[in-house]
Design a protein around this motif. Structure first.
Motif, PDB file in Angstrom:
ATOM      1  N   VAL A  80       0.838  -1.198   0.000  1.00 45.38           N
ATOM      2  CA  VAL A  80       0.000   0.000   0.000  1.00 45.38           C
ATOM      3  C   VAL A  80       0.875   1.250   0.000  1.00 45.38           C
ATOM      4  N   VAL A  81       0.280   2.339  -0.437  1.00 49.72           N
ATOM      5  CA  VAL A  81       0.915   3.646  -0.334  1.00 49.72           C
ATOM      6  C   VAL A  81       0.071   4.434   0.645  1.00 49.72           C
ATOM      7  N   TYR A  82       0.718   4.955   1.689  1.00 51.38           N
ATOM      8  CA  TYR A  82      -0.018   5.693   2.716  1.00 51.38           C
ATOM      9  C   TYR A  82       0.684   6.988   3.043  1.00 51.38           C
ATOM     10  N   LYS A  83      -0.075   7.868   3.650  1.00 52.78           N
ATOM     11  CA  LYS A  83       0.449   9.176   4.032  1.00 52.78           C
ATOM     12  C   LYS A  83       0.237   9.346   5.533  1.00 52.78           C
ATOM     13  N   VAL A  84       1.288   9.692   6.228  1.00 49.34           N
ATOM     14  CA  VAL A  84       1.203   9.994   7.648  1.00 49.34           C
ATOM     15  C   VAL A  84       0.875  11.479   7.784  1.00 49.34           C
ATOM     16  N   LYS A  85      -0.093  11.788   8.612  1.00 51.22           N
ATOM     17  CA  LYS A  85      -0.498  13.187   8.785  1.00 51.22           C
ATOM     18  C   LYS A  85       0.715  14.036   9.174  1.00 51.22           C
ATOM     19  N   GLU A  86       0.786  15.218   8.594  1.00 49.79           N
ATOM     20  CA  GLU A  86       1.844  16.198   8.841  1.00 49.79           C
ATOM     21  C   GLU A  86       3.199  15.802   8.258  1.00 49.79           C
ATOM     22  N   LYS A  87       3.229  14.756   7.418  1.00 57.33           N
ATOM     23  CA  LYS A  87       4.450  14.382   6.706  1.00 57.33           C
ATOM     24  C   LYS A  87       4.107  14.386   5.218  1.00 57.33           C
ATOM     25  N   PRO A  88       4.873  15.136   4.423  1.00 64.29           N
ATOM     26  CA  PRO A  88       4.458  15.388   3.040  1.00 64.29           C
ATOM     27  C   PRO A  88       4.635  14.219   2.067  1.00 64.29           C
ATOM     28  N   ILE A  89       5.558  13.303   2.346  1.00 69.57           N
ATOM     29  CA  ILE A  89       5.901  12.288   1.357  1.00 69.57           C
ATOM     30  C   ILE A  89       5.195  10.972   1.654  1.00 69.57           C
ATOM     31  N   PRO A  90       4.453  10.435   0.674  1.00 72.07           N
ATOM     32  CA  PRO A  90       3.799   9.137   0.878  1.00 72.07           C
ATOM     33  C   PRO A  90       4.820   8.013   0.994  1.00 72.07           C
ATOM     34  N   ARG A 122       6.164   1.662  13.008  1.00 68.50           N
ATOM     35  CA  ARG A 122       5.682   2.507  14.111  1.00 68.50           C
ATOM     36  C   ARG A 122       6.622   3.674  14.382  1.00 68.50           C
ATOM     37  N   GLY A 123       7.870   3.549  14.029  1.00 71.02           N
ATOM     38  CA  GLY A 123       8.815   4.655  14.173  1.00 71.02           C
ATOM     39  C   GLY A 123       8.586   5.756  13.143  1.00 71.02           C
ATOM     40  N   ILE A 124       7.904   5.432  12.057  1.00 70.02           N
ATOM     41  CA  ILE A 124       7.599   6.412  11.010  1.00 70.02           C
ATOM     42  C   ILE A 124       6.296   7.138  11.318  1.00 70.02           C
ATOM     43  N   TYR A 125       5.366   6.418  11.958  1.00 71.05           N
ATOM     44  CA  TYR A 125       4.067   7.010  12.277  1.00 71.05           C
ATOM     45  C   TYR A 125       4.268   8.168  13.245  1.00 71.05           C
ATOM     46  N   ASN A 126       3.217   8.939  13.458  1.00 73.74           N
ATOM     47  CA  ASN A 126       3.276  10.037  14.424  1.00 73.74           C
ATOM     48  C   ASN A 126       3.507   9.488  15.824  1.00 73.74           C
ATOM     49  N   PRO A 127       4.122  10.273  16.720  1.00 74.13           N
ATOM     50  CA  PRO A 127       4.397   9.792  18.074  1.00 74.13           C
ATOM     51  C   PRO A 127       3.124   9.276  18.760  1.00 74.13           C
ATOM     52  N   GLY A 128       3.232   8.080  19.329  1.00 74.62           N
ATOM     53  CA  GLY A 128       2.102   7.470  20.026  1.00 74.62           C
ATOM     54  C   GLY A 128       1.157   6.705  19.121  1.00 74.62           C
ATOM     55  N   GLN A 129       1.322   6.840  17.829  1.00 73.62           N
ATOM     56  CA  GLN A 129       0.447   6.143  16.877  1.00 73.62           C
ATOM     57  C   GLN A 129       0.964   4.724  16.673  1.00 73.62           C
ATOM     58  N   LYS A 130       0.092   3.734  16.866  1.00 71.11           N
ATOM     59  CA  LYS A 130       0.495   2.337  16.744  1.00 71.11           C
ATOM     60  C   LYS A 130       0.031   1.708  15.428  1.00 71.11           C
ATOM     61  N   TRP A 131      -0.994   2.264  14.804  1.00 69.11           N
ATOM     62  CA  TRP A 131      -1.556   1.747  13.567  1.00 69.11           C
ATOM     63  C   TRP A 131      -1.868   2.922  12.635  1.00 69.11           C
ATOM     64  N   ILE A 132      -1.918   2.642  11.345  1.00 69.66           N
ATOM     65  CA  ILE A 132      -2.466   3.633  10.425  1.00 69.66           C
ATOM     66  C   ILE A 132      -3.896   3.203  10.111  1.00 69.66           C
ATOM     67  N   SER A 133      -4.743   4.175   9.880  1.00 65.67           N
ATOM     68  CA  SER A 133      -6.135   3.836   9.581  1.00 65.67           C
ATOM     69  C   SER A 133      -6.306   3.665   8.082  1.00 65.67           C
ATOM     70  N   ARG A 134      -7.380   3.055   7.717  1.00 66.54           N
ATOM     71  CA  ARG A 134      -7.713   2.851   6.305  1.00 66.54           C
ATOM     72  C   ARG A 134      -7.815   4.200   5.589  1.00 66.54           C
ATOM     73  N   ASP A 135      -8.177   5.248   6.326  1.00 69.63           N
ATOM     74  CA  ASP A 135      -8.293   6.594   5.748  1.00 69.63           C
ATOM     75  C   ASP A 135      -6.939   7.171   5.320  1.00 69.63           C
ATOM     76  N   ASP A 136      -5.845   6.657   5.882  1.00 64.12           N
ATOM     77  CA  ASP A 136      -4.507   7.139   5.541  1.00 64.12           C
ATOM     78  C   ASP A 136      -3.980   6.537   4.237  1.00 64.12           C
ATOM     79  N   ILE A 137      -4.656   5.508   3.741  1.00 64.22           N
ATOM     80  CA  ILE A 137      -4.201   4.804   2.544  1.00 64.22           C
ATOM     81  C   ILE A 137      -4.541   5.611   1.296  1.00 64.22           C
ATOM     82  N   ILE A 138      -3.527   5.880   0.486  1.00 65.26           N
ATOM     83  CA  ILE A 138      -3.721   6.551  -0.798  1.00 65.26           C
ATOM     84  C   ILE A 138      -4.158   5.528  -1.839  1.00 65.26           C
ATOM     85  N   GLY A 139      -3.581   4.338  -1.771  1.00 57.90           N
ATOM     86  CA  GLY A 139      -3.955   3.297  -2.713  1.00 57.90           C
ATOM     87  C   GLY A 139      -3.159   2.031  -2.520  1.00 57.90           C
TER      88      GLY A 139
END
Length: 178
Positions: A80-90, A122-139
């Protein structure tokens, strides 16, 4: 200024206007195709370029990926390609674990790159974030063209190359009769 005056005399105002309108129609067409692809694939970005080697040997730096973001649940092993909030690069990574929250009906994912990555993302996600949600998926990756995106990488790595290319295109558009 003198150059523009000579260009006006040589080509005429009408010719310059036709070239300008042609240029605008090409830009508009490209934008419409992009938006059409976005609607068809349900993805804000239906085509992406792999920028790092984190997914080798599956995908290499410079590969162009074609994405689709269907409504079916994402499964373990999908790329999958996902975007972490507040980080510009997927980020392009593989789904390692899936958590379905039965109370909210939402799906949460844990991802990881293929290329000798010891830890999950988990080190790439925002601090304290353990999972990415389906809403974060670009495709989800549905196809790719090897190394076809290297031009994009070169233009990002060497901005002067981008300026030379744009300048050359502008000069050529001024002196082309078609």
């Amino acid at each position: 200024m003198e150059f523009m005056a000579q260009a006006n005399k040589k080509f005429g105002v009408r010719s310059l206007l036709v070239q300008g309108l042609t240029f605008l129609s090409v830009l508009t067409s490209a934008f419409m195709i992009w938006k059409g692809l976005s609607l068809f694939t349900n993805s804000e970005s239906p085509v992406v370029v792999v920028l790092s080697g984190s997914m080798e040997p599956a995908y290499y730096r410079g590969d162009i990926l074609f994405l689709h973001n269907g409504y079916s649940p994402i499964e373990i092993g999908e790329v999958v390609v996902y975007k972490v909030k507040e980080k510009p690069i997927p980020i392009v990574h593989r789904v390692l674990k899936v958590h379905n929250d039965n109370t909210s009906g939402k799906q949460f994912l844990l991802t990881k790159g293929d290329n000798n990555n010891e830890a999950d993302d988990r080190g790439i996600y925002n601090p304290g974030q353990k999972w990415i949600s389906r809403d974060d998926i670009i495709g989800r990756v549905r196809g790719f063209v090897p190394y076809a995106g290297m031009g994009t990488i070169w233009m990002n790595d060497y901005p002067q190359l981008k300026m030379i290319l744009l300048g050359t295109l502008c000069v050529l558009s001024l002196f082309t009769n078609e």
